[in-house]
Design a protein around this motif. Structure first.
Motif, PDB file in Angstrom:
ATOM      1  N   GLU A  46      -7.628 -22.288  -2.767  1.00  0.00           N
ATOM      2  CA  GLU A  46      -6.861 -21.190  -2.077  1.00  0.00           C
ATOM      3  C   GLU A  46      -7.364 -19.926  -1.839  1.00  0.00           C
ATOM      4  O   GLU A  46      -8.154 -19.686  -2.722  1.00  0.00           O
ATOM      5  CB  GLU A  46      -5.426 -20.896  -2.760  1.00  0.00           C
ATOM      6  N   ASP A  47      -7.632 -19.624  -0.656  1.00  0.00           N
ATOM      7  CA  ASP A  47      -8.149 -18.198  -0.084  1.00  0.00           C
ATOM      8  C   ASP A  47      -7.311 -17.500   0.599  1.00  0.00           C
ATOM      9  O   ASP A  47      -6.549 -17.796   1.664  1.00  0.00           O
ATOM     10  CB  ASP A  47      -9.211 -18.845   0.573  1.00  0.00           C
ATOM     11  N   LEU A  48      -7.322 -16.279   0.071  1.00  0.00           N
ATOM     12  CA  LEU A  48      -6.490 -14.919   0.755  1.00  0.00           C
ATOM     13  C   LEU A  48      -7.339 -13.876   0.901  1.00  0.00           C
ATOM     14  O   LEU A  48      -7.642 -13.374  -0.193  1.00  0.00           O
ATOM     15  CB  LEU A  48      -5.105 -14.935  -0.229  1.00  0.00           C
ATOM     16  N   PHE A  49      -7.466 -13.634   1.899  1.00  0.00           N
ATOM     17  CA  PHE A  49      -8.277 -12.226   2.170  1.00  0.00           C
ATOM     18  C   PHE A  49      -8.204 -11.411   3.415  1.00  0.00           C
ATOM     19  O   PHE A  49      -7.532 -12.074   4.521  1.00  0.00           O
ATOM     20  CB  PHE A  49      -9.915 -12.716   2.026  1.00  0.00           C
ATOM     21  N   GLY A  50      -8.367 -10.183   3.285  1.00  0.00           N
ATOM     22  CA  GLY A  50      -8.101  -9.367   4.690  1.00  0.00           C
ATOM     23  C   GLY A  50      -9.689  -8.862   4.743  1.00  0.00           C
ATOM     24  O   GLY A  50     -10.436  -8.705   3.910  1.00  0.00           O
ATOM     25  N   GLU A  51      -9.936  -8.449   5.978  1.00  0.00           N
ATOM     26  CA  GLU A  51     -11.471  -8.070   6.462  1.00  0.00           C
ATOM     27  C   GLU A  51     -11.473  -7.189   7.732  1.00  0.00           C
ATOM     28  O   GLU A  51     -10.562  -7.164   8.449  1.00  0.00           O
ATOM     29  CB  GLU A  51     -12.285  -9.288   6.912  1.00  0.00           C
ATOM     30  N   LEU A  52     -12.482  -6.252   7.634  1.00  0.00           N
ATOM     31  CA  LEU A  52     -12.450  -5.250   8.786  1.00  0.00           C
ATOM     32  C   LEU A  52     -13.851  -5.509   9.271  1.00  0.00           C
ATOM     33  O   LEU A  52     -14.790  -5.299   8.606  1.00  0.00           O
ATOM     34  CB  LEU A  52     -12.354  -3.913   8.354  1.00  0.00           C
ATOM     35  N   ASN A  53     -14.073  -5.800  10.603  1.00  0.00           N
ATOM     36  CA  ASN A  53     -15.302  -5.925  11.276  1.00  0.00           C
ATOM     37  C   ASN A  53     -15.513  -4.783  12.283  1.00  0.00           C
ATOM     38  O   ASN A  53     -14.604  -4.670  13.026  1.00  0.00           O
ATOM     39  CB  ASN A  53     -15.485  -7.469  11.932  1.00  0.00           C
ATOM     40  N   ILE A  54     -16.609  -4.384  12.312  1.00  0.00           N
ATOM     41  CA  ILE A  54     -17.222  -3.368  13.426  1.00  0.00           C
ATOM     42  C   ILE A  54     -18.418  -4.099  13.931  1.00  0.00           C
ATOM     43  O   ILE A  54     -19.562  -4.458  13.391  1.00  0.00           O
ATOM     44  CB  ILE A  54     -17.397  -1.958  12.780  1.00  0.00           C
ATOM     45  N   GLY A  55     -18.298  -4.295  15.276  1.00  0.00           N
ATOM     46  CA  GLY A  55     -19.458  -5.078  15.901  1.00  0.00           C
ATOM     47  C   GLY A  55     -19.865  -4.435  17.124  1.00  0.00           C
ATOM     48  O   GLY A  55     -19.396  -3.759  17.818  1.00  0.00           O
TER      49      GLY A  55
END
Length: 763
Positions: free
Chosen positions: A496-505
């Motif tokens: 089980e995988d629970l994650f938040g992410e912020l990308n700047i591209g």
């Protein structure tokens, strides 16, 4: 009618008494069959038959327009044989003009449905089969310089030219004799339901073949030839049947054409043209057929020609004209955006301009395709006009935004219990910046997950985006493998995988991007450490709460998101991970402590992947794959927890649906070769083989802990042989996988769709 009879008498008299003659060439429509017109031109030039004026419909307008713009038959032949032309006929563009930073992420989508909630159901139906954007720009690039050199008068081209389109509102043919030549040809070739129609002077125009597929009347009435040569590559429509919608629509739309000259002093050439209307695969055969058919008629043609063309004079005249029409000399100092709101005009203008400074055509081409890679923009039809005072050009983009809502449906149907259903929705908006809201969901025995994200795009000098996202997923390897495989380690595994992410591209050129990412995750694994367990047993639970930051650089020009056969994919990624492990022993664990908090784990991970395809011979391609991983990761509480968090090697689609310890290690080198034969269109025969070499293999000790083996002690092989048919909505694949050193190393598979999932935080 009296006029035509009088004209016929005059031209027959002139032919018989060897007076000077003006020769006109008429080229019919007919889709791909019109490539035969090139062979007609080749034969005429080789025999010094002059072409003093030219008229065409649809494909005839393209070939005729090229000749009128100063291209020789050999140059036109070379153009249509290039891969770029083949791509245009399918609505595709060269990967080097793609814009990877705006490419949609790869998911298991089969098809995208675009909806405008303010419109009716019928208004949401697609009006074109292929993307017209590459064609629109190609026509402007090819014909705009000659158009400017002729001062927008088609009589002043190297060869006077006419083409026709169809006004379906007034149900009449429209003749183009001046104005924007790329638009005239684009209107003439706008075959209904295949390519989007365009508006000229507020009139929606379609393919000229609907009402006049062989414009001999236009030739006589507009250009006054003394002798006419007609090249016809089509016939009137076949009678429709009750189950053939295409022929029903074609017969309703098209008028019957007269494939004879309007008077006796002319010759009709009818090359072999037995190909489907959109099949551009038989280019050489069609050109040869036009050449041969013309040579058969050459004695008749020569008997009525008195003023033969001087090749040296023709080449000199062509050279002088072409020197005036070099696209490399075109410079743009003004860009006009039409058709959208003022805020969107600013977004488009910033995306394509150079801060008000003049831009060359080469710069414009790159910026234009970057703009059109934005899925929020449906079209930006380009027209260009020369300012004779300044010597520079003005670009006008008639822009339309795409529909607000996108719905995706897809998934994978399989003989194994890994089938799933995929659904996604996306909302798009453009103001001063671009905005996208996206959410998807997978539902299946192996994987159920949901992914949501927002994306903010800024059209600055160096464009960039900011993208926060949230993902939750559950992987059940036990249910997806137990029925068909005997990979008993682990026999039971749920992740089980629970994650938040912020990308700047940001983009790196057109085909690359660089992305800075950071996120927080809870990574939970449920498993048994014993091979034998019962329903009364409770599983071990390992939870890893961690934060991470990573920097990645990727180039991607692959032609498909799965089972690619062309292009290159290069990924370089550096990742820092820091977190704390929690362990809850189950009934089969050797640990007796109820809860174990800690220790902390910090590591650095570096990964490089290269996937490249080359084409040594026709219908055969070779793929080269290489991957290397270095991780300073330490061991977790036990062997199972350690192997679960280790980097994995999954080069074939189905390998990511299985959890096999042998293809996981903290540091490894791997590589492989792919042989791909394409005996028929869209059908691939694939053979892939890979070698996985861990630096140190992770082994299990007697007390269920993890340890390293001797360096390079073990290595493993895996491979795949498959037949893959690429349908319009997704691949159908059937074949065999091989994983060495297992009790059941071979596995048969059948899939329809994509084995592509939302990404994991630990990867």
């Amino acid at each position: 009618m009296v006029y035509h009879k009088l004209l016929c008498f005059v031209v027959i008299f002139a032919c018989q008494y060897s007076y000077a003659q003006k020769v006109g060439l008429v080229m019919s429509g007919g889709g791909a069959s019109g490539i035969a017109h090139i062979g007609v031109l080749k034969a005429l030039e080789e025999n010094n038959i002059p072409v003093n004026c030219i008229a065409g419909t649809s494909i005839g307008s393209i070939i005729g327009g090229l000749y009128a713009s100063g291209y020789s038959p050999l140059e036109i032949e070379k153009m249509v044989k290039e891969q770029a032309f083949s791509d245009l006929t399918k609505g595709e563009m060269s990967p080097k003009f793609g814009y990877y930073v705006r490419k949609r992420d790869d998911y298991a989508s089969w098809r995208t449905l675009k909806l405008n909630l303010n419109g009716s159901l019928l208004s949401n139906l697609a009006t074109n089969l292929i993307n017209s954007v590459p064609i629109d720009f190609y026509l402007m690039e090819t014909f705009a310089p000659a158009n400017a050199a002729s001062k927008y008068n088609f009589d002043s081209l190297l060869v006077p030219f006419r083409c026709v389109a169809s006004d379906i509102e007034k149900k009449q043919s429209v003749v183009f004799r001046d104005g924007d030549m790329p638009s005239a040809i684009r209107a003439s070739m706008s075959y209904p339901f295949y390519i989007r129609p365009i508006s000229i002077d507020s009139t929606l125009l379609f393919d000229g073949g609907l009402y006049n597929n062989f414009p001999t009347n236009v030739m006589y009435e507009e250009l006054y030839p003394d002798f006419m040569i007609g090249s016809s590559v089509t016939e009137n429509s076949q009678m429709p049947s009750d189950d053939n919608l295409y022929l029903q629509l074609r017969n309703m739309l098209m008028n019957k054409s007269n494939f004879n000259p309007v008077c006796e002093n002319g010759i009709i050439i009818q090359p072999w043209a037995d190909v489907s209307i959109f099949n551009f695969e038989s280019v050489q055969r069609l050109i040869d057929s036009g050449y041969v058919a013309t040579m058969r008629q050459m004695p008749k043609i020569r008997s009525c020609i008195t003023n033969f063309e001087n090749p040296e004079q023709l080449n000199a005249k062509r050279k002088i004209f072409r020197e005036k029409v070099q696209v490399s000399k075109m410079v743009y100092d003004k860009i006009v955006i039409q058709g959208v709101s003022p805020k969107m005009q600013k977004f488009v203008s910033k995306s394509i301009s150079n801060k008000g400074k003049p831009i060359t055509f080469k710069q414009l081409k790159r910026q234009y395709f970057r703009l059109m890679a934005d899925e929020k923009i449906k079209s930006a039809y380009p027209t260009t006009k020369l300012d004779t005072a300044s010597g520079k050009y003005t670009l006008t983009l008639n822009t339309k935004r795409d529909k607000h809502l996108f719905f995706d449906i897809g998934g994978n149907l399989s003989n194994r219990p890994i089938s799933n259903f995929f659904l996604a929705v996306q909302y798009n908006h453009i103001g001063r910046i671009g905005f996208t809201a996206y959410a998807n969901g997978y539902l299946g025995k192996l994987n159920s997950s949901s992914h949501t994200k927002l994306r903010f795009e800024f059209p600055t000098k160096i464009p960039f985006y900011i993208e926060p996202s949230f993902t939750i997923s559950r992987w059940d390897y036990y249910k997806s493998s137990a029925l068909f495989y005997d990979f008993e380690k682990p026999a039971y595994l749920i992740q089980e995988d629970l994650f938040g992410e912020l990308n700047i591209g940001a983009p790196v050129g057109n085909i690359g991007k660089i992305v800075l990412s950071g996120g927080m995750s809870e990574w939970k694994n449920k498993y048994y450490q014993a091979e034998v367990f019962s329903r009364l047993d409770t599983s071990d639970v390992s939870i890893f709460d961690f934060g991470y930051g990573q920097l990645s650089y990727q180039i991607n020009t692959l032609n498909r998101k799965q089972y690619a056969s062309e292009g290159t994919n290069i990924l370089v990624r550096a990742k820092l991970v820091s977190g704390v492990e929690r362990y809850y022993p189950g009934s089969t664990a050797l640990d007796t402590v109820q809860v174990i908090n800690g220790p902390g784990h910090d590591w650095f991970n570096f990964k490089i992947t290269i996937d490249k395809y080359i084409k040594p011979i026709k219908y055969f391609k070779v793929g080269v794959f290489a991957e290397g991983v270095y991780s300073s990761q330490d061991f977790f509480r036990n062997y199972q927890a350690s192997i679960l968090s280790a980097p994995s090697f999954n080069p074939i689609p189905e390998s990511q649906t299985l959890f096999i310890d042998d293809y996981r290690a903290h540091q490894y080198l791997a590589g492989g070769l792919k042989a791909i034969a394409t005996p028929y269109k869209n059908l691939d025969v694939r053979f892939e083989g890979y070698l996985f070499q861990p630096v140190y293999s992770i082994i299990k000790t007697k007390d269920n802990k993890a340890d390293y083996s001797t360096a390079f002690l073990y290595r493993h092989f895996l491979g795949m042989g498959a037949l893959v048919y690429h349908t319009p909505i997704g691949p159908i694949s059937v074949g065999v996988n091989y994983y060495d050193k297992n009790e059941n190393s071979f596995s048969f598979f059948f899939h329809f769709g994509y084995t592509i999932y939302n990404k994991k935080s630990i990867d």
